[in-house]
Design an enzyme around this catalytic site. Structure first.
Site, PDB file in Angstrom:
ATOM      1  N   HIS A  24      -9.535  -4.232   0.155  1.00 19.91           N
ATOM      2  CA  HIS A  24      -8.607  -3.780   1.200  1.00 19.91           C
ATOM      3  C   HIS A  24      -8.261  -2.300   1.014  1.00 19.91           C
ATOM      4  CE1 HIS A  24      -4.923  -4.185   3.817  1.00 19.91           C
ATOM      5  NE2 HIS A  24      -4.559  -3.148   3.064  1.00 19.91           N
ATOM      6  N   GLU A  25      -7.917  -1.910  -0.204  1.00 15.74           N
ATOM      7  CA  GLU A  25      -7.502  -0.523  -0.439  1.00 15.74           C
ATOM      8  C   GLU A  25      -8.675   0.447  -0.307  1.00 15.74           C
ATOM      9  OE1 GLU A  25      -4.507   0.101  -0.340  1.00 15.74           O
ATOM     10  OE2 GLU A  25      -3.630  -1.837  -0.811  1.00 15.74           O
ATOM     11  N   HIS A  28      -9.368   1.384   3.306  1.00 17.17           N
ATOM     12  CA  HIS A  28      -8.526   2.442   3.882  1.00 17.17           C
ATOM     13  C   HIS A  28      -9.226   3.799   3.772  1.00 17.17           C
ATOM     14  CE1 HIS A  28      -4.926   0.377   5.051  1.00 17.17           C
ATOM     15  NE2 HIS A  28      -4.702  -0.131   3.836  1.00 17.17           N
ATOM     16  N   GLU A  53      -4.704  -1.404   8.652  1.00 21.89           N
ATOM     17  CA  GLU A  53      -4.454  -2.555   7.789  1.00 21.89           C
ATOM     18  C   GLU A  53      -5.374  -3.721   8.156  1.00 21.89           C
ATOM     19  OE1 GLU A  53      -2.622  -2.383   5.184  1.00 21.89           O
ATOM     20  OE2 GLU A  53      -1.683  -0.454   5.618  1.00 21.89           O
TER      21      GLU A  53
END
Length: 218
Positions: A24-25, A28, A53
């Site tokens: 997920h990070e 970004h 997100e």
């Protein structure tokens, strides 16, 4: 990239030990750099930030798939030691399990909550592409395949470079449709439209008002 200890358990749990949070990070970094030509400043509105997100959750889900089955996906179970995870609903093709639709955004003002709507749409897009084109076990090492999970990842990345700075749900959807035209000659057009429309982002969707309409011929 910032990773944290989560404080909901004793002892605290490290987000760096849960793969879906790490992915997920990292995502970004991809979405911020590819949207708007590398400025890193093109996901600044609440809607665009929320979609950031959502892309991150959707990519985390992609990396967790080990078969053609498109099971419900739950984010962040480890860090809070809960089967329910850190989102309000599992990501699902079932409107009973996850009722979020385009119109749901109207009542939301926090980026993670908005992101859930976008990520669930992409979960449904993924499911539709896999149903239509099959699934490849070698998607991570063979990007030339034509299976649905490979197509999904190509369109995911291609669309980021096509969408405008501070995209909306509508302009991001249009970027997916255009990405399919550019890479695959538009062969997945109806599959994509039907998936988006199933969650309210059909032709005519605007201002967080749902549309289930798909183009003529679909």
């Amino acid at each position: 990239m910032r990773m944290f200890l989560w404080t909901r358990t004793t002892p605290q749990r490290d987000g760096a030990l849960e793969n879906d949070i790490v992915v997920h990070e990292y995502t970004h970094g991809i979405t911020n750099r590819m949207t708007g030509g590398g400025t890193g400043r093109c996901l600044q509105t609440t809607e665009a930030g929320g979609m950031g997100e959502g892309w991150s959750d959707a990519f985390a889900s992609w990396t967790e798939k080990t078969s053609s089955a498109v099971d419900d996906f739950v984010m962040g179970q480890y860090v809070i030691n809960s089967a329910a995870g850190i989102r309000t609903h599992p990501y699902s093709t079932s409107a009973t399990v996850n009722p979020l639709r385009y119109s749901s955004v109207k009542a939301l003002n926090e980026v993670h909550n908005i992101g859930e709507v976008w990520a669930n749409m992409l979960h449904n897009v993924y499911a539709s592409l896999v149903a239509a084109r099959g699934w490849s076990a070698t998607a991570r090492t063979n990007p030339s395949g034509t299976e649905g999970n490979i197509v999904f990842l190509h369109l995911f990345i291609d669309a980021l470079a096509l969408q405008p700075c501070n995209p909306t749900f509508v302009t991001a959807r249009d970027a997916w449709i255009q990405a399919d035209v550019n890479r695959y000659g538009g062969v997945n057009k109806c599959t994509l439209w039907k998936a988006f429309a199933s969650r309210g982002l059909g032709v005519g969707a605007a201002g967080f008002t749902d549309s289930s309409t798909v183009p003529t011929g679909c």
